[in-house]
Design a protein around this motif. Structure first.
Motif, PDB file in Angstrom:
ATOM      1  N   ILE A   1       0.714  -1.097   0.206  1.00 28.89           N
ATOM      2  CA  ILE A   1      -0.172  -0.250  -0.100  1.00 28.89           C
ATOM      3  C   ILE A   1       0.687   0.999   0.050  1.00 28.89           C
ATOM      4  N   TYR A   2       1.979   1.131   1.137  1.00 27.88           N
ATOM      5  CA  TYR A   2       2.414   2.468   0.960  1.00 27.88           C
ATOM      6  C   TYR A   2       3.706   2.865  -0.085  1.00 27.88           C
TER       7      TYR A   2
ATOM      8  N   ASP B   1       2.264   1.743  -3.306  1.00 23.87           N
ATOM      9  CA  ASP B   1       1.635   2.092  -4.256  1.00 23.87           C
ATOM     10  C   ASP B   1       0.912   3.726  -3.912  1.00 23.87           C
ATOM     11  N   TYR B   2       0.880   3.753  -3.322  1.00 24.34           N
ATOM     12  CA  TYR B   2       0.501   6.227  -2.564  1.00 24.34           C
ATOM     13  C   TYR B   2       1.946   6.452  -2.806  1.00 24.34           C
ATOM     14  N   VAL B   3       3.068   6.137  -2.300  1.00 27.89           N
ATOM     15  CA  VAL B   3       3.971   7.263  -1.922  1.00 27.89           C
ATOM     16  C   VAL B   3       4.629   7.641  -3.657  1.00 27.89           C
ATOM     17  N   ASN B   4       4.231   6.715  -4.723  1.00 32.39           N
ATOM     18  CA  ASN B   4       4.010   6.907  -5.898  1.00 32.39           C
ATOM     19  C   ASN B   4       3.570   7.832  -6.538  1.00 32.39           C
ATOM     20  N   ARG B   5       2.113   8.197  -5.834  1.00 27.93           N
ATOM     21  CA  ARG B   5       1.928   9.194  -6.293  1.00 27.93           C
ATOM     22  C   ARG B   5       1.550  10.454  -6.012  1.00 27.93           C
ATOM     23  N   GLU B   6       1.835  10.960  -4.728  1.00 23.76           N
ATOM     24  CA  GLU B   6       2.433  11.934  -4.174  1.00 23.76           C
ATOM     25  C   GLU B   6       2.278  12.908  -5.225  1.00 23.76           C
ATOM     26  N   GLY B   7       1.354  14.589  -4.977  1.00 24.21           N
ATOM     27  CA  GLY B   7       1.306  15.166  -6.402  1.00 24.21           C
ATOM     28  C   GLY B   7       0.282  14.869  -6.763  1.00 24.21           C
ATOM     29  N   ASP B   8      -1.218  13.934  -6.667  1.00 21.76           N
ATOM     30  CA  ASP B   8      -1.713  13.367  -7.463  1.00 21.76           C
ATOM     31  C   ASP B   8      -2.783  13.309  -7.001  1.00 21.76           C
TER      32      ASP B   8
ATOM     33  N   GLY C   1       0.977   1.203   9.874  1.00 20.11           N
ATOM     34  CA  GLY C   1       0.814   1.251   8.230  1.00 20.11           C
ATOM     35  C   GLY C   1       1.038   2.327   7.708  1.00 20.11           C
ATOM     36  N   PRO C   2       1.154   2.707   6.875  1.00 21.59           N
ATOM     37  CA  PRO C   2       1.300   4.033   5.711  1.00 21.59           C
ATOM     38  C   PRO C   2       0.306   4.786   5.804  1.00 21.59           C
ATOM     39  N   GLN C   3       0.592   6.299   6.191  1.00 17.85           N
ATOM     40  CA  GLN C   3      -0.467   7.484   6.626  1.00 17.85           C
ATOM     41  C   GLN C   3      -0.426   8.229   5.218  1.00 17.85           C
TER      42      GLN C   3
END
Length: 398
Positions: free
Chosen positions: A126-127, A129-136, A191-193
Motif C-alpha cells: 500500500i505504501y 502504491d501511494y508514495v508514487n502518487r504523491e502530487g496526484d 501502516g502508511p499514513q
C-alpha cells in the motif's frame, strides 16, 4: 511442518507477493528465539527448515577450543575429533538438539510470524502504491469525521484530511465523495499514513489536467497557479501551438470544462489568464479582469509598476487586495498598482504612458525625452489580451 505448509507459503507468495525464502528465514529466526526462550537462552544454536520437505531441525553450535570454559558454547578438540577427525581448533561443531515436544511451539510460532509478515507486506504494498502518487489526485468517500479531521476511505487504506487542509465553508459529512490532492505519504508502525488536501494549489492544477485534453497532450502548458482556497484562484496558461487558444481550451465549449472544476471546488472563482514570456505583458494579464494602461518593470528587483484607469483601480486591487495579491503570487513579481490620477499627483509631468523612477526622476525625464523608456510597455484597449473571469453563477466573459 510438512510439504502442505510449504505449498501454503508458495500460495502466499503468488497472492501477496511475499517471497517464500523471506518467510522461511523469518520463521527460522522466530523458532530460534522460541527455542532459546523455552530450552536455554545461553545456548548457541540455529534452526534450519528443509526447503523441500518443510521439516525443521535445531542444531547446537559449539566452538572447538583447547580449554573448555563454558560447555554450552565450547567443545574440546578431543571431543570434536571423536565426532569427526577433521575438526581443528576454531571450527564450529553442529549437533542436532531438536526437542521432542518442540513441534507445537514451532507451529504456533510459525503461524504468528506468517501472519505478521503478511500484514507487513500488505502495508508495504500500500505504501509503495501511494508514495508514487504523491502530487496526484485521489477520489474517496468520507468514512468518518473526528475532531474536525475527516478520514477518507480509499479501499485498502484511508487518507487523512486535516482541518487546516479543508476549504473554508465547505460542508463535509460521512458518505460524501470528494477529490483530494495527495500531499505526503508517511510510513508508520500502523501502516502508511496518507495526508491529503483540498486547499493545495496542486489540486487545481490536477483538476485542469483531468478536464482539458490539450493539457494532457502537452499542447497547452499550465505555467503557474495562485490560489486562495474557497474564494478565488488564478492560473496562467500558455500554448505551444499558435493555432490553439490556451484560455479557450481551459474554458471549454460553453465554459463546461472550467465550470466542472468550479463545481468541484464548491463555487471557487477562477481567473484564467494568458502567460506571456514578456514580463510586463504577463503582469498586465495577471490583473484580469482589470484593464491596464501600461506597465513598467525592474527586472533585477522583480518589481513592476502598473498604471490603470481611475475607474479600474478598485477592480485591479480587488476586495481586501485579493486580486493584486493573487497576481503577485501568479507572476512571482512585486506589483505596485497606481491609477492615472495618482501618477499625476506624484509626477505633475506625467502624461498617459510616461513613467518615472522615484529614485532619480530628473535623470529619468532626460532619458525619456532623449531615448524613451525601453522597459515601459503601453497597452491600447483594442490590443489588450482578452482574459476570462469565471464565476460559478455568472456568464463566462471574454
Amino acid at each position: 511442518m510438512n510439504t502442505e505448509f510449504l505449498e501454503a507459503l508458495y500460495d502466499l507468495e503468488k497472492e501477496k507477493g511475499i517471497s517464500v525464502d523471506v518467510l522461511l528465514e523469518a520463521i527460522e529466526a522466530a523458532l530460534l528465539s522460541a527455542y532459546k526462550r523455552n530450552f536455554g537462552s545461553a545456548q548457541n544454536a540455529k534452526v534450519v527448515i528443509d526447503r523441500e520437505t518443510g521439516d525443521f531441525k535445531v542444531f547446537s553450535r559449539k566452538t572447538v577450543t583447547d580449554e573448555v570454559t563454558d560447555e554450552r558454547l565450547e567443545i574440546s578438540l578431543q571431543d570434536a575429533q571423536a565426532i569427526d577427525p577433521n575438526y581443528s581448533l576454531g571450527d564450529i561443531v553442529e549437533t542436532e538438539v531438536t526437542p521432542r515436544n518442540f513441534g507445537r511451539i514451532a507451529a504456533q510460532t510459525a503461524k504468528q510470524v506468517v501472519v505478521q509478515r503478511i500484514r507487513e507486506a500488505e502495508r508495504n504494498l500500500i505504501y509503495e502504491d501511494y508514495v508514487n502518487r504523491e502530487g496526484d489526485i485521489i477520489t474517496g468517500v468520507i468514512q468518518r469525521i473526528e475532531q474536525r479531521t475527516a478520514y477518507i476511505e480509499l479501499g485498502k487504506t484511508e487518507a487523512v484530511l486535516a482541518p487546516s487542509e479543508q476549504m473554508p465553508g465547505e460542508e463535509l459529512y460521512p458518505g460524501k465523495r470528494i477529490k483530494t490532492y495527495i500531499v505526503e505519504v508517511r510510513k508508520t508502525t500502523k501502516g502508511p499514513q496518507i495526508l491529503v488536501s483540498r486547499t493545495h494549489p496542486g489540486l487545481l492544477k490536477r483538476l485542469f489536467e483531468l478536464e482539458v485534453p490539450e493539457l494532457q497532450e502537452g499542447i497547452v502548458e499550465l505555467k503557474s497557479v495562485a490560489r486562495e482556497a474557497g474564494t478565488r484562484s488564478k492560473i496562467a496558461v500558455y500554448s505551444k501551438d499558435e493555432n490553439v487558444d490556451p484560455v479557450g481550451a481551459c474554458v471549454g465549449p460553453k465554459g463546461m470544462r472550467v465550470q466542472n472544476i468550479v463545481n468541484e471546488l464548491n463555487g471557487e472563482k477562477i481567473d484564467i489568464v494568458k502567460y506571456d514570456p514578456d514580463s510586463s505583458k504577463f503582469v498586465a494579464n495577471s490583473l484580469s479582469p482589470s484593464s491596464v494602461v501600461a506597465v513598467e518593470v525592474w527586472e533585477d528587483e522583480k518589481v513592476a509598476r502598473v498604471i490603470v484607469p481611475d475607474y479600474q483601480l478598485s477592480l485591479a486591487i480587488g476586495k481586501e487586495g485579493q486580486n493584486a495579491r493573487l497576481a503577485a503570487k501568479l507572476t512571482g513579481w512585486k506589483i505596485d498598482i497606481k491609477s492615472e490620477s495618482q501618477m499625476k499627483e506624484l509626477y505633475p509631468e506625467y502624461n498617459e504612458g510616461d513613467y518615472y523612477d522615484d529614485d532619480n526622476i530628473e535623470d529619468y525625464i532626460d532619458e525619456y525625452i532623449d531615448e524613451g523608456k525601453q522597459d515601459a510597455v503601453e497597452y491600447e484597449d483594442e490590443n489588450m489580451d482578452e482574459d476570462i473571469l469565471v464565476e460559478p453563477e455568472d456568464d463566462i466573459r471574454e
